[in-house]
Write an enzyme that holds these catalytic residues in place. Structure first.
Site, short mmCIF file in Angstrom:
data_model
loop_
_atom_site.label_atom_id
_atom_site.label_comp_id
_atom_site.label_asym_id
_atom_site.label_seq_id
_atom_site.Cartn_x
_atom_site.Cartn_y
_atom_site.Cartn_z
N HIS A 48 0.84 -1.19 0.00
CA HIS A 48 0.00 0.00 0.00
C HIS A 48 0.88 1.24 0.00
O HIS A 48 1.82 1.35 0.80
CB HIS A 48 -0.90 0.02 1.24
CG HIS A 48 -1.61 1.34 1.44
ND1 HIS A 48 -1.45 2.12 2.57
CD2 HIS A 48 -2.45 2.03 0.63
CE1 HIS A 48 -2.18 3.21 2.46
NE2 HIS A 48 -2.79 3.19 1.30
N SER A 49 0.61 2.19 -0.90
CA SER A 49 1.29 3.48 -0.92
C SER A 49 2.81 3.30 -0.97
O SER A 49 3.33 2.74 -1.93
CB SER A 49 0.83 4.29 0.30
OG SER A 49 1.21 5.64 0.19
N LEU A 50 3.54 3.74 0.05
CA LEU A 50 4.98 3.55 0.09
C LEU A 50 5.34 2.09 -0.07
O LEU A 50 6.30 1.74 -0.78
CB LEU A 50 5.55 4.09 1.41
CG LEU A 50 7.02 3.77 1.71
CD1 LEU A 50 7.93 4.43 0.70
CD2 LEU A 50 7.40 4.20 3.13
#
Length: 288
Positions: free
Chosen positions: A100-102
């Site tokens: 997720h994301s990073l």
């Protein structure tokens, strides 16, 4: 009954905590959370994913994991090394990544760098990092160096109650729901003198000293050989960045499936409905 357990992964340079979901004979999946989050970001999603052995790590400097030593930093490639070394400790020669994301960005770097090790790549609102062209590098490095020096004089915020810390997380730079804030707080807060403080390493807030260029980012995505499923949140971060939308429209990679879903950047942990929608997408993907 769905199995959940806590483990620690001891690497030569750092001790990492992880939350493990699913049966021991499930397909191995290493899950990487977003910036300033922790393994609890997968608490609603993981039980809905079928036939997987998901090891959701607290990445270095987050949650219950160790902090890097003095003089060290938190660059993308440092996280990539941690993840590969953790997989080695787990005995996984070939595995999938859920990010997720990073965590999604790091997953893409890993899968592009060592494609022979990665079976599948499941991404939630994360694909490539913020980029920067060479001409801006001297200025950005200067800002990063000065920020690192100034960090020594900054003190962490102390909240008198857990509820205050949860409320602050709800209204943070990336807003989340009450449920998501409580889940992240359950693993991300530590008692300190006067109340509670988020236990993330303050160095995580420092600006990057060096950014990948657009050409670098595209090269990593083009190097992906495994099947990729990318969930984009309609009210998330990426679809609000014109440069990313242009990047996405010009990928030309048939192995990347893109699904747009209603919800914010943390749609997989903000509520049960979002978690189920993401699970419905990924279950078919992993079964394929």
């Amino acid at each position: 009954m769905f199995q959940v357990e806590e483990i620690r992964i001891q690497l030569p340079h750092i001790d990492l905590a992880a939350r493990v979901y699913g049966p021991e004979n499930g397909k191995p999946v290493l899950a990487l959370h977003g910036w300033l989050d922790n393994a609890m970001t997968f608490e609603l999603l993981a039980p809905r994913l079928q036939g997987l052995r998901i090891v959701a790590m607290d990445m270095a400097g987050h949650g219950h994991s160790g902090r890097r030593g003095p003089g060290a930093g938190y660059q993308l490639w440092d996280y990539a090394l941690d993840a590969l070394m953790a997989a080695h400790q787990l005995g996984w020669q070939r595995f999938s990544l859920l990010g997720h994301s990073l965590g999604g960005i790091i997953s893409v770097l890993i899968a592009g760098a060592v494609p022979e090790r990665i079976e599948r790549l499941a991404l939630i609102d994360g694909l490539v990092p913020d980029t920067g062209e060479a001409a801006h590098s001297p200025k950005k490095l200067g800002e990063a160096l000065l920020a690192q020096i100034a960090l020594a004089d900054k003190k962490k915020t102390v909240y008198s109650t857990i509820e205050q810390a949860v409320e602050a997380r709800k209204r943070g730079l990336i807003a989340v729901s009450q449920q998501a804030a409580e889940l992240l707080a359950s693993r991300g807060l530590s008692p300190v003198a006067g109340g509670y403080s988020w236990n993330t390493d303050q160095r995580l807030t420092l600006p990057s000293p060096l950014r990948l260029t657009n050409a670098h980012a595209l090269a990593f995505v083009n190097a992906l050989e495994c099947p990729v499923s990318l969930v984009l949140a309609e009210q998330g971060l990426l679809l609000n960045i014109p440069e990313f939308v242009y990047f996405l429209d010009h990928l030309g990679k048939p192995n990347i499936q893109v699904e747009r879903m209603p919800g914010g950047h943390h749609l997989h942990v903000n509520d049960e409905q979002g978690a189920q929608a993401v699970a419905d997408c990924f279950n078919g993907f992993f079964a394929g």
